[in-house]
Motif scaffolding. Sequence first.
Motif, PDB file in Angstrom:
ATOM      1  N   UNK A  99      48.317  34.256  40.513  1.00 49.24           N
ATOM      2  CA  UNK A  99      48.215  35.584  41.098  1.00 49.24           C
ATOM      3  C   UNK A  99      48.629  36.594  40.026  1.00 49.24           C
ATOM      4  N   UNK A 100      47.773  37.561  39.764  1.00 49.03           N
ATOM      5  CA  UNK A 100      48.102  38.595  38.777  1.00 49.03           C
ATOM      6  C   UNK A 100      48.804  39.725  39.510  1.00 49.03           C
ATOM      7  N   UNK A 101      50.110  39.869  39.285  1.00 51.90           N
ATOM      8  CA  UNK A 101      50.853  40.883  40.023  1.00 51.90           C
ATOM      9  C   UNK A 101      50.775  42.245  39.336  1.00 51.90           C
ATOM     10  N   UNK A 102      50.488  42.252  38.040  1.00 52.43           N
ATOM     11  CA  UNK A 102      50.499  43.533  37.325  1.00 52.43           C
ATOM     12  C   UNK A 102      49.570  43.505  36.121  1.00 52.43           C
ATOM     13  N   UNK A 103      48.869  44.587  35.914  1.00 47.61           N
ATOM     14  CA  UNK A 103      48.142  44.751  34.652  1.00 47.61           C
ATOM     15  C   UNK A 103      48.299  46.173  34.164  1.00 47.61           C
TER      16      UNK A 103
ATOM     17  N   UNK B 129      51.785  34.856  38.195  1.00 44.77           N
ATOM     18  CA  UNK B 129      52.732  33.916  38.778  1.00 44.77           C
ATOM     19  C   UNK B 129      51.966  32.887  39.597  1.00 44.77           C
TER      20      UNK B 129
ATOM     21  N   UNK C 204      50.584  30.939  42.595  1.00 38.67           N
ATOM     22  CA  UNK C 204      50.108  31.522  43.840  1.00 38.67           C
ATOM     23  C   UNK C 204      50.643  30.793  45.072  1.00 38.67           C
TER      24      UNK C 204
END
Lengths: 295, 295
Positions: B262-266, B283, B285
Amino acid sequence: MSAQAPSLRQFERFFWEQILSHAGANILSQISNDNCDAYLLSESSLFVWDKQFLMLTCGDSTLIESLLHFIEQVDEDAIIQLHYHRKSEFIPYLQRHHFMDDLKRINQKVTGSAFRVGHLDSHHQYVFCANNGSSEPQLRGCELVMYHIRGEFADYLLSEHPSAEGIRSRLGLEQSFPHFVFDDHCFSPFGYSVNGIYADQYVTIHITPQAQSSYVSLETNLKITAEYPAVLSGFLSMFSPLKWDVMTLNNPLPDSPWDDAFCSLQSQLPLSETERLFFYQYQQNNTEVLIPYAL
Amino acid sequence: MSAQAPSLRQFERFFWEQILSHAGANILSQISNDNCDAYLLSESSLFVWDKQFLMLTCGDSTLIESLLHFIEQVDEDAIIQLHYHRKSEFIPYLQRHHFMDDLKRINQKVTGSAFRVGHLDSHHQYVFCANNGSSEPQLRGCELVMYHIRGEFADYLLSEHPSAEGIRSRLGLEQSFPHFVFDDHCFSPFGYSVNGIYADQYVTIHITPQAQSSYVSLETNLKITAEYPAVLSGFLSMFSPLKWDVMTLNNPLPDSPWDDAFCSLQSQLPLSETERLFFYQYQQNNTEVLIPYAL
């Protein structure tokens, strides 16, 4: 406190002022009912019942000094249960000392167990717990801590002149907590605190809206996760936080209590034979696109 | 460095030893080829090309002191590009000083811009960037940092006698980076570092496997996100980290590069007209069930 010990409410306000002064906190206002005295402090709260008291501090205050001073003032044998929690700091490099130092000092007075819940590189909480066979149920219940709040309410909190009335009505406290009496304070330039009590029940909310480190905490001994889940959901809708932690005593959250939320961590800690602390970390279930912050 | 400035590789090893001593680091071993000298340091690395050098440090070392000492040693006008990055600490209360202090000191010598990428209460990175019109492309490329590693490899790293050979063969370096020459070191009781070079390309891996703060970094100027995505995926499978950050120059990651992640931030940061830094936080998932850590 033990059954034989005098009621904590017999101590005069001056006693608590002395205790608080060791944390660098002072009393702004007070409400009382038959069960409880609730003191609103500088960005903190103190609740005193007959046999228990609960002190919450934040920022620069040194709760440990107050705790040690309290233990010195009363008969140590009268202390049946002692819980000391310390959250990881939002801006850790400002931290002046560490839980392990606190622990060493508490252990000289009271024997108990200490734990860290959560990873070092994320929000975590240190818990010290001493229990000498109390049958008195803890007056703690549930804590919701929201980080990085966004939306209309967050904007209002950072606007030029937010008022206590404006914040209180947006929070919908009277609807969420009927029968409660409230005592609140709006800090300058930012920040808001409110205590509410009803019989032996309490709720306390502290808001730090500053953009880079915004933070809202809600703590209550209502069985909010089990009996009032709409209150928690309502607060999450209001503040739309990026991340939030829930800590609850004996009433675990159901699986997937919120849509669009991802539970990254859950943990449980037995405090006694009958008491269990549950800890959860949630976050929005979508990728945040973050603009770099110019320094 | 400017085209007129002498090659950095003309400086003797003693020069770099002096620079490194200001960070509290020293040279363990060295490999060289026609383009580059690669020094393996105490849990850190230094790469020197004709016109650029890259120094990575971790732990207690004070990179800022080395940088300031370097600037004093060379003609300031010869410095065309300067990038100074500082990651948030894993255990922030051990942090002895802060990026804002570093920034003040750098700005007295070189003018540039500074940013924070990522939230204060999560992994974040401070970036200082000065660019006086270089046409020389940066020799940086991509960095993968993995936190909370788990599984068989993590267990081996914490076993009684992990060897450099054992770690190197498990990493599969020869397969992932064909033609590269490697130089590695296994620290006692824990930790491993390796530098690899081929032509003007480098790779460096540093492993800190300690259970409560495990950490693996991989940095290379290979266009790894674009041309060797299997290498990144391979490292993620090997270490099974709970969280990982990717920072890449000019080659953004595709959407959803990994299953079960899971991409929490870009975030993206323009460094110059042609260069853009991309920063991602990922992180696992699924919900981690974490046992409280007894203190």
